[in-house]
Structures are given as structure tokens and as C-alpha cells.
Write a protein that holds these residues in place. Structure first.
Motif, short mmCIF file in Angstrom:
data_model
loop_
_atom_site.label_atom_id
_atom_site.label_comp_id
_atom_site.label_asym_id
_atom_site.label_seq_id
_atom_site.Cartn_x
_atom_site.Cartn_y
_atom_site.Cartn_z
N ILE A 37 0.84 -1.20 0.00
CA ILE A 37 0.00 0.00 0.00
C ILE A 37 0.88 1.25 0.00
CG2 ILE A 37 -1.63 1.34 1.41
CD1 ILE A 37 -2.79 -1.47 2.27
N LYS A 38 1.91 1.24 0.82
CA LYS A 38 2.79 2.40 0.95
C LYS A 38 3.67 2.60 -0.28
CE LYS A 38 6.45 4.25 3.88
NZ LYS A 38 7.33 3.99 5.03
N ASN A 39 4.29 1.52 -0.76
CA ASN A 39 5.31 1.65 -1.80
C ASN A 39 4.85 1.34 -3.23
OD1 ASN A 39 7.20 2.31 0.21
ND2 ASN A 39 7.61 0.15 0.59
N LYS A 40 3.79 0.57 -3.37
CA LYS A 40 3.34 0.18 -4.71
C LYS A 40 1.99 0.78 -5.07
CE LYS A 40 5.70 -4.31 -4.74
NZ LYS A 40 5.55 -5.74 -5.00
N GLY A 41 1.41 1.55 -4.16
CA GLY A 41 0.11 2.16 -4.42
C GLY A 41 -1.03 1.15 -4.46
N ALA A 42 -0.85 0.01 -3.78
CA ALA A 42 -1.87 -1.03 -3.79
C ALA A 42 -3.12 -0.57 -3.03
CB ALA A 42 -1.32 -2.31 -3.16
N VAL A 43 -4.23 -1.22 -3.36
CA VAL A 43 -5.50 -0.96 -2.70
C VAL A 43 -5.97 -2.24 -2.03
CG1 VAL A 43 -7.93 -0.35 -3.08
CG2 VAL A 43 -6.13 0.82 -4.38
N LEU A 44 -6.37 -2.13 -0.76
CA LEU A 44 -6.93 -3.26 -0.04
C LEU A 44 -8.43 -3.31 -0.34
CD1 LEU A 44 -6.06 -4.63 3.34
CD2 LEU A 44 -8.45 -4.10 2.95
N ILE A 85 -5.14 -6.01 -3.13
CA ILE A 85 -4.96 -6.95 -2.03
C ILE A 85 -6.35 -7.31 -1.53
CG2 ILE A 85 -3.98 -7.32 0.26
CD1 ILE A 85 -2.07 -4.88 -0.46
N MET A 86 -6.78 -8.52 -1.82
CA MET A 86 -8.11 -8.96 -1.46
C MET A 86 -8.10 -9.42 0.00
SD MET A 86 -9.24 -8.25 -4.38
CE MET A 86 -10.95 -8.75 -4.23
N ALA A 87 -9.11 -9.00 0.78
CA ALA A 87 -9.13 -9.29 2.21
C ALA A 87 -10.54 -9.58 2.70
CB ALA A 87 -8.55 -8.09 2.97
N CYS A 88 -10.61 -10.39 3.75
CA CYS A 88 -11.89 -10.70 4.40
C CYS A 88 -11.62 -11.07 5.86
CB CYS A 88 -12.65 -11.80 3.66
SG CYS A 88 -11.84 -13.41 3.68
N ARG A 89 -12.43 -11.95 6.42
CA ARG A 89 -12.26 -12.33 7.82
C ARG A 89 -11.11 -13.31 8.01
NH1 ARG A 89 -14.07 -16.61 10.92
NH2 ARG A 89 -14.24 -16.15 13.13
N SER A 90 -11.09 -14.36 7.19
CA SER A 90 -10.06 -15.40 7.37
C SER A 90 -9.25 -15.70 6.10
CB SER A 90 -10.71 -16.70 7.85
OG SER A 90 -11.57 -17.21 6.85
#
Length: 135
Positions: A37-44, A85-90
Motif C-alpha cells: 500500500i505504501k510503496n506500490k500504491g496497492a488498494v486493499l 490486495i483482497m481481504a476478508c475475515r479469514s
């Protein structure tokens, strides 16, 4: 909980019906996600439902909330010019969503899964917000 299981089943079914070749999704740890997120401009991209996010959420600026219940109808709204960056609970729903994006050839940018989701993220003491976080 049943709704989540049904949603995961529908995503998996869509993937299986459209799958021409196996898709491999890389997984990254929370610390690496913060670096991306910081260095590559990624989005969660948090694919949990809103009531889950109200309880405890990822405290990062570069974030999109797109619940799995609307994901297949809304994924074109995601940025296609940044790593996702795909994210969820587990990690299960986000892995399904990441696979869906790869199957649809949504972007040439990296699409990765956050290993262990918010459970692992919070266990590691990474930044969180919400009711359960006490914030």
C-alpha cells in the motif's frame, strides 16, 4: 453465517463454470500488504459484509469495501491500474474474489490474497478500527 456460505458457494460455482485453466493466487502477510500500500500504491479490497466491517476493520487509507454479496455485479468499479490486495475475515472469501477477478482477466496488475484475513491481521497487532477494536 448461512448467507456468507451461500455467497461463497455462488462465487465458487461461477469460477468453476468459467474456468478454462487453473488460477494461482499469491498470498501475502499483513506486513507485506502495508508495504504494498505504501510503496506500490496497492488498494486493499475488503469483501466482508458491512456489519462485519463495523465490528473490526482494516485501518488503512487505500481501501475499497465491496462485500462479496455484490462483488460479481460491482467488480468493474475496482481500480484496474493498481495492485489489489483482497481481504476478508479469514482469507476464504477474498481468495474466491481474487480468483474471480483473475478468471475475468480484470487487470494486468497483481491481485493477491491477504493471508489469514482480519483475524491474522489483528493477531499481529496491525492497525484496526471499529467497535471490537475499541476505537
Amino acid at each position: 453465517y448461512r448467507l456468507v456460505v451461500i455467497q461463497i458457494f455462488i462465487i465458487h460455482l461461477n469460477i468453476l463454470l468459467t474456468m478454462s485453466e487453473p488460477v494461482i493466487i499469491a498470498e501475502i502477510e499483513g506486513e507485506e500488504a502495508l508495504e504494498w500500500i505504501k510503496n506500490k500504491g496497492a488498494v486493499l479490497v475488503d469483501v466482508r459484509e458491512l456489519n462485519e466491517i463495523e465490528q473490526i476493520g482494516y485501518a488503512v487509507d487505500a481501501q475499497v469495501v465491496m462485500p462479496v454479496s455484490v462483488f460479481s455485479a460491482s467488480f468493474l468499479e475496482l481500480p484496474d491500474d493498481k495492485p489489489l490486495i483482497m481481504a476478508c475475515r479469514s482469507g476464504a472469501r477474498s481468495m474466491s474474489a481474487a480468483t474471480f477477478l483473475k478468471q475475468k482477466d480484470f487487470t494486468d496488475m497483481p491481485v493477491v490474497n491477504l493471508k489469514g484475513g482480519i483475524l491474522r491481521w489483528s493477531e499481529k497487532g496491525l492497525p484496526v478500527k471499529g467497535v471490537a477494536a475499541g476505537l
